[in-house]
Design a protein around this motif. Sequence first.
Motif, PDB file in Angstrom:
ATOM      1  N   GLN A  62       0.835  -1.195   0.000  1.00 18.33           N
ATOM      2  CA  GLN A  62       0.000   0.000   0.000  1.00 18.33           C
ATOM      3  C   GLN A  62       0.877   1.255   0.000  1.00 18.33           C
ATOM      4  OE1 GLN A  62      -2.641   0.002   3.378  1.00 18.33           O
ATOM      5  NE2 GLN A  62      -4.299  -0.941   2.236  1.00 18.33           N
ATOM      6  N   ARG A  63       0.518   2.198  -0.836  1.00 16.97           N
ATOM      7  CA  ARG A  63       1.213   3.474  -0.882  1.00 16.97           C
ATOM      8  C   ARG A  63       0.197   4.603  -0.728  1.00 16.97           C
ATOM      9  NH1 ARG A  63       6.744   3.196  -0.146  1.00 16.97           N
ATOM     10  NH2 ARG A  63       7.610   1.448  -1.356  1.00 16.97           N
ATOM     11  N   THR A  64       0.610   5.660  -0.054  1.00 23.99           N
ATOM     12  CA  THR A  64      -0.261   6.813   0.120  1.00 23.99           C
ATOM     13  C   THR A  64      -0.132   7.713  -1.097  1.00 23.99           C
ATOM     14  OG1 THR A  64      -0.013   6.739   2.526  1.00 23.99           O
ATOM     15  CG2 THR A  64      -0.804   8.805   1.562  1.00 23.99           C
ATOM     16  N   ILE A  65      -1.250   7.904  -1.796  1.00 21.55           N
ATOM     17  CA  ILE A  65      -1.270   8.686  -3.034  1.00 21.55           C
ATOM     18  C   ILE A  65      -2.281   9.819  -2.890  1.00 21.55           C
ATOM     19  CG2 ILE A  65      -1.703   8.636  -5.514  1.00 21.55           C
ATOM     20  CD1 ILE A  65       0.805   7.084  -4.610  1.00 21.55           C
ATOM     21  N   ARG A  66      -1.874  10.990  -3.311  1.00 21.12           N
ATOM     22  CA  ARG A  66      -2.765  12.155  -3.279  1.00 21.12           C
ATOM     23  C   ARG A  66      -2.841  12.848  -4.640  1.00 21.12           C
ATOM     24  NH1 ARG A  66      -4.368  15.796   0.904  1.00 21.12           N
ATOM     25  NH2 ARG A  66      -6.291  16.729   0.134  1.00 21.12           N
ATOM     26  N   GLN A 140      -3.729  16.584 -14.506  1.00 21.82           N
ATOM     27  CA  GLN A 140      -3.456  16.222 -13.119  1.00 21.82           C
ATOM     28  C   GLN A 140      -4.736  16.195 -12.303  1.00 21.82           C
ATOM     29  OE1 GLN A 140      -3.933  18.357 -10.404  1.00 21.82           O
ATOM     30  NE2 GLN A 140      -4.357  20.256 -11.510  1.00 21.82           N
ATOM     31  N   ARG A 141      -4.684  15.403 -11.256  1.00 22.95           N
ATOM     32  CA  ARG A 141      -5.794  15.322 -10.304  1.00 22.95           C
ATOM     33  C   ARG A 141      -5.225  15.213  -8.901  1.00 22.95           C
ATOM     34  NH1 ARG A 141     -10.085  16.876  -7.815  1.00 22.95           N
ATOM     35  NH2 ARG A 141     -11.475  15.258  -7.009  1.00 22.95           N
ATOM     36  N   VAL A 142      -5.581  16.173  -8.054  1.00 25.82           N
ATOM     37  CA  VAL A 142      -5.277  16.086  -6.634  1.00 25.82           C
ATOM     38  C   VAL A 142      -6.521  15.522  -5.953  1.00 25.82           C
ATOM     39  CG1 VAL A 142      -4.647  17.345  -4.546  1.00 25.82           C
ATOM     40  CG2 VAL A 142      -3.684  18.028  -6.748  1.00 25.82           C
ATOM     41  N   LEU A 143      -6.383  14.350  -5.341  1.00 28.32           N
ATOM     42  CA  LEU A 143      -7.531  13.689  -4.740  1.00 28.32           C
ATOM     43  C   LEU A 143      -8.022  14.471  -3.526  1.00 28.32           C
ATOM     44  CD1 LEU A 143      -6.311   9.968  -4.836  1.00 28.32           C
ATOM     45  CD2 LEU A 143      -7.180  11.414  -6.685  1.00 28.32           C
ATOM     46  N   PRO A 144      -9.321  14.412  -3.231  1.00 22.74           N
ATOM     47  CA  PRO A 144      -9.846  15.137  -2.066  1.00 22.74           C
ATOM     48  C   PRO A 144      -9.148  14.735  -0.767  1.00 22.74           C
ATOM     49  CG  PRO A 144     -11.624  14.329  -3.457  1.00 22.74           C
ATOM     50  CD  PRO A 144     -10.375  13.708  -3.976  1.00 22.74           C
ATOM     51  N   ASP A 145      -8.816  13.459  -0.647  1.00 23.17           N
ATOM     52  CA  ASP A 145      -8.107  12.937   0.516  1.00 23.17           C
ATOM     53  C   ASP A 145      -7.087  11.916   0.048  1.00 23.17           C
ATOM     54  OD1 ASP A 145      -9.692  14.150   2.836  1.00 23.17           O
ATOM     55  OD2 ASP A 145     -11.282  13.128   1.716  1.00 23.17           O
ATOM     56  N   ALA A 146      -6.030  11.757   0.828  1.00 26.84           N
ATOM     57  CA  ALA A 146      -5.028  10.762   0.491  1.00 26.84           C
ATOM     58  C   ALA A 146      -5.655   9.367   0.525  1.00 26.84           C
ATOM     59  CB  ALA A 146      -3.857  10.839   1.464  1.00 26.84           C
ATOM     60  N   VAL A 147      -5.245   8.539  -0.422  1.00 28.01           N
ATOM     61  CA  VAL A 147      -5.760   7.170  -0.529  1.00 28.01           C
ATOM     62  C   VAL A 147      -4.589   6.205  -0.421  1.00 28.01           C
ATOM     63  CG1 VAL A 147      -6.952   5.496  -1.983  1.00 28.01           C
ATOM     64  CG2 VAL A 147      -7.709   7.881  -1.965  1.00 28.01           C
ATOM     65  N   GLN A 148      -4.718   5.239   0.449  1.00 33.04           N
ATOM     66  CA  GLN A 148      -3.713   4.188   0.568  1.00 33.04           C
ATOM     67  C   GLN A 148      -4.204   2.964  -0.196  1.00 33.04           C
ATOM     68  OE1 GLN A 148      -2.886   3.540   4.753  1.00 33.04           O
ATOM     69  NE2 GLN A 148      -1.125   4.901   4.647  1.00 33.04           N
ATOM     70  N   ALA A 149      -3.448   2.588  -1.220  1.00 33.50           N
ATOM     71  CA  ALA A 149      -3.842   1.446  -2.033  1.00 33.50           C
ATOM     72  C   ALA A 149      -2.611   0.885  -2.727  1.00 33.50           C
ATOM     73  CB  ALA A 149      -4.891   1.842  -3.068  1.00 33.50           C
ATOM     74  N   ARG A 150      -2.708  -0.391  -3.080  1.00 35.55           N
ATOM     75  CA  ARG A 150      -1.594  -1.035  -3.775  1.00 35.55           C
ATOM     76  C   ARG A 150      -1.757  -0.975  -5.288  1.00 35.55           C
ATOM     77  NH1 ARG A 150       0.519  -7.380  -3.450  1.00 35.55           N
ATOM     78  NH2 ARG A 150       2.365  -7.018  -4.755  1.00 35.55           N
ATOM     79  N   TYR A 151      -3.004  -0.980  -5.782  1.00 35.90           N
ATOM     80  CA  TYR A 151      -3.259  -1.018  -7.219  1.00 35.90           C
ATOM     81  C   TYR A 151      -3.983   0.250  -7.655  1.00 35.90           C
ATOM     82  CZ  TYR A 151      -2.375  -5.994  -6.389  1.00 35.90           C
ATOM     83  OH  TYR A 151      -1.823  -7.194  -6.006  1.00 35.90           O
TER      84      TYR A 151
END
Length: 291
Positions: A62-66, A140-151
């Motif tokens: 899992q990686r934190t992506i924003r 580009q897209r900055v997500l509303p909140d950080a998402v932790q996911a592997r895929y």
Amino acid sequence: MMPAYNVIICHPNRIDGAELSGGAWVESLPLPNMQDRAFARVARTIDLTALSTWFVVTFDRQRTIRAIAIIAHNITTGGRIRIRASDAADFSVVKYDETRDAWPSASADWNIDQLEWENDNYWLGSYSQEDAEGQTPISQRVLPDAVQARYWRVDIIDPANPAGFIDIGRVFIGDVFVNPHINYSYGGSLGYEDATTVQTALSGAEYFDPREPLRVARFQLAHLSHYEAFTQALELTRRAGIWREVLIILDPTDAEFGAVTCFIGRLRQLNPLEQVAWQTNSMAFEVKELR
């Protein structure tokens, strides 16, 4: 909560440590070309069908992506991008799912009075194809909140693209690193630097070796808290140095000019952190566009 209008600097770009799969790509222009920092070395789909124009980014955990950006692409002003995140390889359960325009469109506050009837973007109220040319295209897209996911799965939806294929030169996928609660000070600048060389003949005639201008953003974060100063601003200079990629977004809410004020670049120099008052710090930034 992330300040809505304030500058964002994203780092690191985790695309290089990921595995890419999916879609259908030209053998000589394969999917891993997105992991090459030379934007001209593109990945190209074999056609525009939905079975071809997608890819999956798989991390080791899992990686934190924003923030996600598709860079140096040929997606038209009518194209769309769907982004999904999941911890399941088949995306049977998703943590994030959104489809957005690849370029700002009628959802932005375009001034229709400034568009001519003959313009190819009159009815869309978006960037014209000419506007999109001459600079490195970035969606580009900055997500509303950080998402932790592997895929992470990205689908490009652009079936009317006259090229007959989708090109992508680079992908940025990472977290927001710097986002101050007080925005940069007045006096910040965004401009172009032109490396075109000029030779002058004895007659006075001039000859040019044209180069595409590169964007440079300069600004001062003059009201950093101790936490922001040491965990964001100063730490970014240590981690990014002058050669690692950063994604800069001067105003994440600017749909009308966002394609101009957002680019992938590097810190041109590492400026020191200055203490300007008690519990208040300042740092200057200069970000030069990469290509």
